[in-house]
Design a protein around this motif. Structure first.
Motif, PDB file in Angstrom:
ATOM      1  N   THR A  10       0.632  -1.194  -0.038  1.00  0.00           N
ATOM      2  CA  THR A  10       0.148  -0.114  -0.136  1.00  0.00           C
ATOM      3  C   THR A  10       0.976   1.120   0.087  1.00  0.00           C
ATOM      4  N   LEU A  11       0.207   2.353  -0.495  1.00  0.00           N
ATOM      5  CA  LEU A  11       0.935   3.618  -0.243  1.00  0.00           C
ATOM      6  C   LEU A  11       0.972   4.031   0.991  1.00  0.00           C
ATOM      7  N   LYS A  12       2.128   4.766   1.056  1.00  0.00           N
ATOM      8  CA  LYS A  12       2.604   5.517   2.387  1.00  0.00           C
ATOM      9  C   LYS A  12       1.605   6.568   2.461  1.00  0.00           C
ATOM     10  N   GLY A  13       1.257   7.268   1.568  1.00  0.00           N
ATOM     11  CA  GLY A  13       0.465   8.674   1.804  1.00  0.00           C
ATOM     12  C   GLY A  13      -0.992   8.504   1.948  1.00  0.00           C
ATOM     13  N   VAL A  14      -1.444   7.239   1.777  1.00  0.00           N
ATOM     14  CA  VAL A  14      -2.865   7.110   1.943  1.00  0.00           C
ATOM     15  C   VAL A  14      -3.178   6.532   3.206  1.00  0.00           C
ATOM     16  N   THR A  15      -4.045   7.063   4.234  1.00  0.00           N
ATOM     17  CA  THR A  15      -4.538   6.560   5.243  1.00  0.00           C
ATOM     18  C   THR A  15      -5.933   5.983   5.038  1.00  0.00           C
ATOM     19  N   GLN A  16      -5.884   4.996   5.490  1.00  0.00           N
ATOM     20  CA  GLN A  16      -7.302   3.944   5.375  1.00  0.00           C
ATOM     21  C   GLN A  16      -8.051   3.886   6.828  1.00  0.00           C
ATOM     22  N   TYR A  17      -9.315   4.259   6.499  1.00  0.00           N
ATOM     23  CA  TYR A  17     -10.310   4.238   7.788  1.00  0.00           C
ATOM     24  C   TYR A  17     -11.350   3.125   7.223  1.00  0.00           C
ATOM     25  N   TYR A  18     -11.963   2.768   8.214  1.00  0.00           N
ATOM     26  CA  TYR A  18     -13.186   1.967   8.067  1.00  0.00           C
ATOM     27  C   TYR A  18     -14.270   2.632   8.977  1.00  0.00           C
ATOM     28  N   ALA A  19     -15.591   2.621   8.358  1.00  0.00           N
ATOM     29  CA  ALA A  19     -16.643   2.908   9.463  1.00  0.00           C
ATOM     30  C   ALA A  19     -17.712   1.801   9.299  1.00  0.00           C
ATOM     31  N   PHE A  20     -18.215   1.312  10.174  1.00  0.00           N
ATOM     32  CA  PHE A  20     -19.110   0.154  10.336  1.00  0.00           C
ATOM     33  C   PHE A  20     -20.581   0.554  10.293  1.00  0.00           C
ATOM     34  N   VAL A  21     -21.143   0.005   9.249  1.00  0.00           N
ATOM     35  CA  VAL A  21     -22.526   0.396   9.015  1.00  0.00           C
ATOM     36  C   VAL A  21     -23.430  -0.656   8.811  1.00  0.00           C
ATOM     37  N   GLN A  22     -24.758  -0.401   8.995  1.00  0.00           N
ATOM     38  CA  GLN A  22     -25.583  -1.369   8.091  1.00  0.00           C
ATOM     39  C   GLN A  22     -25.951  -0.965   6.872  1.00  0.00           C
ATOM     40  N   GLU A  23     -26.186  -1.759   6.151  1.00  0.00           N
ATOM     41  CA  GLU A  23     -26.344  -1.444   4.821  1.00  0.00           C
ATOM     42  C   GLU A  23     -27.404  -0.229   4.664  1.00  0.00           C
ATOM     43  N   ARG A  24     -28.410  -0.441   5.387  1.00  0.00           N
ATOM     44  CA  ARG A  24     -29.280   0.689   5.074  1.00  0.00           C
ATOM     45  C   ARG A  24     -28.846   2.241   5.586  1.00  0.00           C
ATOM     46  N   GLN A  25     -27.955   1.979   6.257  1.00  0.00           N
ATOM     47  CA  GLN A  25     -27.178   3.272   7.029  1.00  0.00           C
ATOM     48  C   GLN A  25     -26.242   3.938   5.997  1.00  0.00           C
ATOM     49  N   LYS A  26     -25.791   3.213   5.016  1.00  0.00           N
ATOM     50  CA  LYS A  26     -24.610   3.661   4.172  1.00  0.00           C
ATOM     51  C   LYS A  26     -24.886   4.915   3.609  1.00  0.00           C
ATOM     52  N   VAL A  27     -26.054   5.346   3.281  1.00  0.00           N
ATOM     53  CA  VAL A  27     -26.359   6.682   2.636  1.00  0.00           C
ATOM     54  C   VAL A  27     -26.215   7.751   3.724  1.00  0.00           C
ATOM     55  N   HIS A  28     -26.867   7.201   4.793  1.00  0.00           N
ATOM     56  CA  HIS A  28     -26.633   8.422   6.019  1.00  0.00           C
ATOM     57  C   HIS A  28     -25.187   8.371   6.282  1.00  0.00           C
ATOM     58  N   CYS A  29     -24.575   7.462   6.388  1.00  0.00           N
ATOM     59  CA  CYS A  29     -23.259   7.596   6.514  1.00  0.00           C
ATOM     60  C   CYS A  29     -22.334   8.480   5.656  1.00  0.00           C
ATOM     61  N   LEU A  30     -22.689   8.130   4.453  1.00  0.00           N
ATOM     62  CA  LEU A  30     -21.892   8.875   3.317  1.00  0.00           C
ATOM     63  C   LEU A  30     -22.416  10.353   3.755  1.00  0.00           C
ATOM     64  N   ASN A  31     -23.529  10.660   3.812  1.00  0.00           N
ATOM     65  CA  ASN A  31     -23.824  11.925   3.966  1.00  0.00           C
ATOM     66  C   ASN A  31     -23.136  12.691   4.949  1.00  0.00           C
ATOM     67  N   THR A  32     -22.831  11.760   6.114  1.00  0.00           N
ATOM     68  CA  THR A  32     -21.961  12.666   7.257  1.00  0.00           C
ATOM     69  C   THR A  32     -20.547  12.880   6.901  1.00  0.00           C
ATOM     70  N   LEU A  33     -20.070  11.718   6.052  1.00  0.00           N
ATOM     71  CA  LEU A  33     -18.890  11.994   5.556  1.00  0.00           C
ATOM     72  C   LEU A  33     -18.606  13.120   4.768  1.00  0.00           C
TER      73      LEU A  33
END
Lengths: 486, 424
Positions: free
Chosen positions: A277-300
């Motif tokens: 992997t690239l050194k410059g890219v920081t990777q995160y995860y967010a745990f979501v339920q399928e139906r929360q994905k859009v909400h989560c994206l909105n928050t992002l």
């Protein structure tokens, strides 16, 4: 992967998305008069170059760990050097240092380097150098897996060869065959193509490949995957026996080995990847339920400092559905996937590059090679199943050693995949931090450079972009308050 | 709304003559002023060329009447009011059409993009927000009432669509138009002239020659999203989600499909969420789940000796299970990370399970977005076929269609009003 990389210098004009795919008015002031500039007084030809502004952003060791060679050390023709410097590439990146001399010597190469570290430059420079403009025949063939990538690569080759008397041509599916045939019949030295179309042209005996002694497979592992494999064998059968094959990619599954054994003679292996992997890219995860994905994206969207983002979905239909959803959320976005018609695809690609829109929703069509320097955020709306896909996807940000982030929405079903990928890539994907993520680097800079540059082209956009750029942190907040009032 | 407050003032509807920095004079009806963007929008605009003014590039006058041009304040040299607003012209849609023999025909207005675009695009830098204001003050005594102002007039004039127009003035032109499209039945009852107006796609002065490439008008069937959200985005005509039918489109909205500027959240959300997504909580949840999973795995791993964490989904790692969990070693060059080719070489060909995907999509994007009607559906399918889009099961499509009129449309309008569009 390959594209921008070559942009060594980084965010500069010619590299600006604006310039890609678009013939600019003589923006950089490189007069056409310089066409045969090689003949000018020897000493100060460099001074006459109109170089794009330097990119002063921090770069990671992925691109700075160089041996210290200069482009001049490769015995390249002055015309080509001019093209290189005018692209804003100041020094060869590590992969370029390693591969250019070897490729110039005519040897087969198997090269592996991280996403966005200069692979395109690493093969196009030696190829353009080795082509003889006096010969009227196709002398080099560059194969890439997607049409957009072909466009991108051809633009780079065209820019690099600006001062050479070379004809570079791109031919892909989804466009009129007739035009391509006509162009091939005029003089062409270098062809950038997707496999299907070029094979078509070869079979029709339009493209005469008997003088084509150089073949590049960019994203080689993809081209040699089952999707394409038979095609590549066929394609190679049209080439003369004495040929040089260059394979470039960031991932090389063992399955590539067979091909190598079959077609390549004692290839010189270059591997610059200490880790995947690239050194410059920081990777995160967010745990979501399928139906929360859009909400989560909105928050992002409201919390991230997005310069430009690419959002990946796992199917073309989900791409469209998500794009629609995002617009309903009040954000602008484009979308692209392989089932759109080519004119639309080109338009989206071009406009997104130019910065007309901040977000792009796409399928795995854009997973490889696409180089848009202004992208600092990659969001896996759908988490990929394969490590390879993941690696290439997150490589859309953090181009040429710059910083970027990748955010993965993980559902319960993805949990094992998350671990698997983390494990296989030997990387760390962290839980998303609670505080607003402040982007570690003033990526907006990229944007500004680009914008200022494109001013002559489309001022209107520039202004819009500019202002948006400045306020962008504020906008979501306001929107919230408005919503509250509603 | 955010940055683009349309300004109300008594000059709206006046006949304005302005000279741009390129020395080209235009005349048209003042349609909108946007102080924030420092843009001024004229309707029914004619270009008189550079006339006798000294300039490097003389441009002749043109007969074309442009429905709509947005000028950047910073690039305007002179503004004059030629004729005060006609009372009537503020009311009906047709009032906006000047009694001008020069107006040939509405449909004639599509030409001249490139030309104009170029002229306008010379300027640089950001517009000065106050420029127009000052200009106006200087020349016309009465200060304009700017900003806020309830947008009464604005709203009234245009039925629904101006919602967007006002907000976006000059910035995302197409949004404006989209609003239009989207309001469909409800919104555009007000006056054809207006509608025409909105539908113009010659948005000069705002980076318009960007369309020169030719895709300006090719959207014969309107834009999918555009229709529906008023906040569209995709610069293409692909989706055509909400396309209603050709007729309407043909009549009007040939809108350039582009998201002007990158409006992050520049449009009112049609879908809104209460509060932010709680990442922390969700992630904790995951951690606890994973911890559990790990325990289970450990037991299995012991059996398999060095297996990897994975349960069901890890079939592709069989070979690694036996050896070591090293997937990549620099010296080996080739890697063993999971990828399509490896999968397939093991005979695991990915299969698309439509039913499952449909279910998934419904879960992710919601079922009740709309209750599409026949029109929509048919149209949808047709378009979809045309572009050889993904073969999507019918009901799937429907599920995601936005009714263009009827209850859906109304809802949309309400949202606009509720979202504070007009109050600032």
């Amino acid at each position: 992967m390959s594209v921008l990389e070559m942009r060594g210098g980084g965010s500069n004009v010619s590299a600006s998305p604006a310039s890609l795919l678009e013939k600019k008015p003589d923006l950089m002031g490189l007069g056409m008069g310089m066409g045969s500039g090689g003949q000018q007084q020897t000493g100060d030809w460099k001074k006459q170059l109109k170089m794009p502004p330097k990119d002063r952003r921090v770069k990671t060791s992925d691109v700075t760990d160089r041996e210290g060679k200069e482009f001049e050390d490769f015995c390249l023709s002055r015309e080509l050097l001019m093209g290189i410097f005018e692209m804003g590439w100041e020094k060869p990146s590590p992969i370029q240092e390693a591969s250019i001399p070897m490729a110039l010597s005519g040897r087969d190469i198997l090269a592996r380097a991280k996403n966005g570290t200069g692979k395109t430059g690493a093969y196009s420079i030696p190829i353009l150098e080795r082509v003889d403009p006096k010969l009227d025949s196709i002398q080099a063939l560059i194969i890439v897996p997607t049409r957009e990538l072909a466009l991108q690569t051809s633009q780079i080759c065209t820019d690099l060869s600006k001062h050479l008397k070379l004809k570079v041509m791109v031919t892909t599916g989804g466009t009129g065959l007739k035009d391509d045939i006509i162009r091939v019949y005029q003089k062409v030295h270098v062809i950038i193509a997707t496999p299907g179309r070029i094979i078509d042209l070869m079979e029709k005996n339009v493209c005469k490949m008997d003088q084509c002694k150089m073949l590049v497979l960019d994203e080689a592992d993809k081209l040699l995957s089952q999707d394409f494999n038979k095609m590549l064998d066929k394609l190679i059968s049209f080439l003369p026996l004495k040929r040089q094959i260059l394979l470039f990619s960031a991932t090389f599954p063992v399955t590539v080995e067979d091909f190598m054994k079959k077609h390549s003679i004692d290839p010189y292996k270059i591997n610059l990847m200490d880790e995947l992997t690239l050194k410059g890219v920081t990777q995160y995860y967010a745990f979501v339920q399928e139906r929360q994905k859009v909400h989560c994206l909105n928050t992002l969207f409201s919390k991230l400092e997005i310069n430009q983002s690419i959002i990946f979905c796992n199917s073309t239909q989900r791409v469209e559905l998500l794009a629609k959803k995002i617009t309903e959320l009040g954000y602008a976005c484009y979308y692209i996937h392989a089932r759109m018609n080519q004119a639309d695809r080109n338009r989206v690609f071009h406009d997104f590059r130019k910065g007309h829109c901040r977000n792009l929703v796409c399928s795995d069509l854009f997973t490889r090679g696409i180089d848009i320097q202004a992208v600092n955020v990659v969001i896996n709306f759908d988490f990929p199943k394969m490590s390879e896909t993941y690696l290439h996807r997150i490589g859309r940000s953090g181009r040429f050693g710059h910083l970027g982030i990748a955010i993965n929405l993980i559902t319960y079903d993805d949990r094992f995949n998350l671990q698997k990928i983390e494990n296989e890539l030997g990387t760390e994907i962290k839980p998303i931090p609670k505080v607003t993520i402040i982007f570690h680097q003033p990526c907006i800079h990229v944007f500004f450079v680009k914008i200022q540059f494109s001013i002559t082209i489309t001022t209107g956009f520039v202004i819009a972009g500019n202002r948006q750029g400045v306020v962008r942190g504020v906008v979501p907040a306001r929107r919230c308050s408005r919503r509250g009032g509603a | 709304m955010m940055a683009n407050v349309p300004c109300q003032n008594q000059f709206l509807g006046s006949r304005i003559s302005l000279v741009s920095k390129s020395e080209i004079r235009y005349e048209g009806i003042l349609y909108a002023l946007d102080l924030t963007d420092a843009t001024i929008s004229l309707a029914k605009v004619r270009s008189f060329g550079t006339e006798d003014r000294p300039t490097e590039r003389p441009i002749p006058a043109r007969d074309d009447v442009y429905e709509y041009i947005i000028f950047r304040g910073a690039d305007i040299k002179v503004i004059d009011i030629v004729e005060p607003p006609k009372q009537a012209s503020n009311q009906g849609g047709s009032g906006i059409i000047p009694a001008d023999p020069a107006i040939v025909d509405y449909s004639h207005s599509g030409s001249g993009n490139g030309h104009y675009g170029n002229n306008f695009e010379g300027g640089q830098g950001r517009p000065n927000n106050n420029l127009l204001n000052n200009l106006f003050k200087g020349r016309n005594g009465p200060p304009m009432q700017n900003g806020g102002g309830g947008g009464g007039n604005y709203g009234r004039r245009n039925g629904g669509y101006t919602n967007d127009a006002g907000v976006q003035a000059g910035r995302s032109n197409q949004n404006r138009m989209m609003g239009m499209g989207q309001n469909g039945g409800g919104g555009n009852g007000n006056g054809n002239g207006r509608q025409q107006f909105v539908h113009r796609n010659n948005f000069m002065g705002y980076g318009m020659n960007y369309r020169q490439g030719g895709y300006n008008n090719q959207r014969d069937n309107g834009g999918q999203f555009q229709q529906r959200g008023g906040r569209m985005t995709t610069p293409n005509r692909v989706g055509n989600f909400g396309q209603r039918q050709g007729g309407r489109q043909g009549g009007g909205p040939r809108t350039p499909f582009r998201a002007r500027g990158m409006n992050q959240a520049a449009f009112p959300p049609k879908v809104a969420f209460d509060g932010d997504y709680d990442f922390e909580k969700a992630n904790e949840e995951l951690l606890s789940t994973l911890a559990k999973a790990k325990l289970e795995d450990e037991s299995t791993e012991k059996k398999e000796e060095n297996g990897e964490n994975g349960g069901e989904e890890n079939t592709e790692n069989k070979d690694n299970d036996k050896e070591s969990p090293i997937f990549y070693k620099k010296d080996d060059f080739f890697d063993n990370i999971s990828c399509e080719s490896l999968e397939r070489s093991k005979g695991n060909v990915p299969r698309v399970d439509w039913k499952a995907e449909r279910k998934l999509n419904a879960e992710t994007f919601g079922m009740n977005i709309n209750n599409g009607n026949m029109n929509n559906r048919n149209n949808m399918m047709r378009i979809n076929n045309q572009r050889r889009g993904p073969r999507i099961p019918r009901d799937m499509m429907m599920m995601n269609m936005m009714p263009r009129n009827g209850p859906g449309g109304n809802r949309m309008m309400m949202m606009h009003n509720n979202s504070g569009y007009f109050r600032i």
